[in-house]
Design an enzyme around this catalytic site. Structure first.
Site, PDB file in Angstrom:
ATOM      1  N   ASP A   1      -3.109   3.321  -5.644  1.00 25.40           N
ATOM      2  CA  ASP A   1      -1.955   4.421  -5.872  1.00 25.40           C
ATOM      3  C   ASP A   1      -1.850   5.493  -4.767  1.00 25.40           C
ATOM      4  O   ASP A   1      -0.838   5.900  -4.258  1.00 25.40           O
ATOM      5  CB  ASP A   1      -1.770   4.775  -7.094  1.00 25.40           C
ATOM      6  CG  ASP A   1      -1.156   3.861  -8.199  1.00 25.40           C
ATOM      7  OD1 ASP A   1       0.129   3.438  -7.940  1.00 25.40           O
ATOM      8  OD2 ASP A   1      -1.657   3.241  -9.289  1.00 25.40           O
TER       9      ASP A   1
ATOM     10  N   GLU B   1      -4.396  10.085  -8.587  1.00 24.62           N
ATOM     11  CA  GLU B   1      -4.018   8.967  -7.645  1.00 24.62           C
ATOM     12  C   GLU B   1      -2.486   9.171  -6.889  1.00 24.62           C
ATOM     13  O   GLU B   1      -1.817   8.248  -6.769  1.00 24.62           O
ATOM     14  CB  GLU B   1      -3.999   7.493  -8.370  1.00 24.62           C
ATOM     15  CG  GLU B   1      -3.593   7.273  -9.757  1.00 24.62           C
ATOM     16  CD  GLU B   1      -3.728   6.225 -10.450  1.00 24.62           C
ATOM     17  OE1 GLU B   1      -4.171   5.131  -9.966  1.00 24.62           O
ATOM     18  OE2 GLU B   1      -3.446   6.075 -11.694  1.00 24.62           O
TER      19      GLU B   1
ATOM     20  N   GLN C   1      -7.759   9.465 -14.354  1.00 25.31           N
ATOM     21  CA  GLN C   1      -7.339   9.358 -12.879  1.00 25.31           C
ATOM     22  C   GLN C   1      -6.385   9.949 -12.069  1.00 25.31           C
ATOM     23  O   GLN C   1      -5.369  10.260 -12.642  1.00 25.31           O
ATOM     24  CB  GLN C   1      -6.712   7.653 -13.031  1.00 25.31           C
ATOM     25  CG  GLN C   1      -7.593   6.880 -13.599  1.00 25.31           C
ATOM     26  CD  GLN C   1      -7.011   5.161 -13.282  1.00 25.31           C
ATOM     27  OE1 GLN C   1      -7.795   4.356 -13.957  1.00 25.31           O
ATOM     28  NE2 GLN C   1      -6.199   4.920 -12.649  1.00 25.31           N
TER      29      GLN C   1
ATOM     30  N   HIS D   1      -2.478  -2.596 -16.170  1.00 26.75           N
ATOM     31  CA  HIS D   1      -2.180  -3.657 -15.319  1.00 26.75           C
ATOM     32  C   HIS D   1      -2.298  -4.877 -15.954  1.00 26.75           C
ATOM     33  O   HIS D   1      -2.230  -5.931 -15.273  1.00 26.75           O
ATOM     34  CB  HIS D   1      -2.642  -3.252 -13.910  1.00 26.75           C
ATOM     35  CG  HIS D   1      -2.049  -2.260 -13.092  1.00 26.75           C
ATOM     36  ND1 HIS D   1      -0.819  -2.209 -12.565  1.00 26.75           N
ATOM     37  CD2 HIS D   1      -2.540  -1.280 -12.689  1.00 26.75           C
ATOM     38  CE1 HIS D   1      -0.376  -1.191 -12.333  1.00 26.75           C
ATOM     39  NE2 HIS D   1      -1.332  -0.417 -12.060  1.00 26.75           N
TER      40      HIS D   1
HETATM   41  C1  3PY Z   1      -5.566   2.470  -8.027  1.00 31.79           C
HETATM   42  O1  3PY Z   1      -6.364   2.249  -7.179  1.00 31.79           O
HETATM   43  O2  3PY Z   1      -4.527   2.878  -8.032  1.00 31.79           O
HETATM   44  C2  3PY Z   1      -6.213   2.260  -9.354  1.00 31.79           C
HETATM   45  O3  3PY Z   1      -5.792   2.555 -10.380  1.00 31.79           O
HETATM   46  C3  3PY Z   1      -7.563   1.632  -9.630  1.00 31.79           C
HETATM   47  O4  3PY Z   1      -7.632   0.264  -9.418  1.00 31.79           O
HETATM   48 MG    MG Z   2      -3.682   3.096 -10.072  1.00 25.48          MG
END
Ligand code: 3PY
Ligand code: MG
Length: 258
Positions: free
Chosen positions: A177, A151, A149, A47
């Site tokens: 996310d 999400e 991650q 990002h």
């Molecule tokens: C999210 O919260 O989606 C992230 O990727 C961490 O900031």
């Molecule tokens: Mg994210």
């Protein structure tokens, strides 16, 4: 000084580590975070505006100030992962992992033989441009952290398979996310989101996998620390600077006239 080994030792002992995301692309912010005592900095290529040329200076800033440089890659592709490691990242944090197959590909891209099939080049910054003896380099490179991650709510159905992937060091929960996929975009303290994060954390801890989460208030950091989350990514350089400016402006505007 946070070396990779001291960082891993602290996680193995159950301690917490804290660090902000970095989006400005300016190494001075990384150095400020390091000198202030944060444990790690997540250099954000998903990002943030950072490119690879710029990334190497952020990593130098991290090394100069004793903070562990982790790169959030722009995606799970092999080049996104191996270029970050070639430049000297001590860990990669890969966004939006959808399946155990994708997770296994990430490990393959991040590790040399026998754990993976990372593209080989030892004329890179991580190998001191070839000054590091080759055998030492390949062994040491395989120590880099692999953080993934999760999400999206779909992932919850096969989380057990992702948690079983060999080479996964930290499962990171992205609440923003996740909140969107649960139909409440941005509401990271909504009960549905909190419940999902708690569930993922419990499942990961039962599988002996260290967990991480993003938080942007001290209350959220305290909540998730008490739930056993150890890798706490606290806010973002630009957000921290904005909060500091706002609080200062409020104080200054309250100055009394004489
Ligand atoms: C999210 O919260 O989606 C992230 O990727 C961490 O900031
Ligand atoms: Mg994210």
């Amino acid at each position: 000084m946070n070396t990779l080994q001291t960082f891993k030792n602290r996680l193995a002992k159950g301690n917490a580590v804290y660090g902000p995301f970095m989006k400005t692309g300016d190494a001075a912010f990384v150095e400020c975070a390091g000198h202030a005592g944060f444990d790690f900095a997540i250099l954000d290529m998903e990002h943030g505006p950072v490119d690879f040329f710029n990334l190497q200076n952020l990593i130098r800033g991290a090394e100069a100030s004793g903070i562990l440089p982790i790169v959030r890659t722009y995606d799970s592709s092999e080049t996104a992962i191996s270029k970050a490691l070639d430049l000297g990242a001590k860990g990669v944090q890969v966004p939006q992992i959808q399946s155990a197959e994708e997770a296994a590909e990430v490990v393959k891209a991040a590790k040399y033989f026998p754990e993976g099939e990372r593209g080989v080049c030892r004329f890179v910054r991580a190998a001191n441009y070839s000054s590091t003896p080759r055998n030492d380099y390949f062994a040491q490179a395989n120590e880099a952290l692999v953080i993934m991650q999760v999400e999206g709510k779909q992932v919850l159905n096969h989380l057990d398979k992702i948690l079983a992937v060999k080479g996964l060091d930290i499962l990171f929960i992205g609440p923003y996310d996740l909140s969107q996929s649960l139909g409440v975009p941005g509401q990271v303290s909504h009960p549905t989101v909190v419940e999902a994060i708690s569930k993922i954390t419990k499942q990961a801890r039962a599988a002996n996998v260290v967990t991480g989460v993003f938080c942007d208030t001290p209350e959220a950091a305290a909540l998730w620390r008490s739930a056993g989350i150890q890798y706490l990514s606290y806010s973002v350089d630009v957000g921290i600077f904005t909060d500091a400016c706002r609080s200062l402006v409020n104080q200054l505007q309250n100055n009394k006239k004489d």
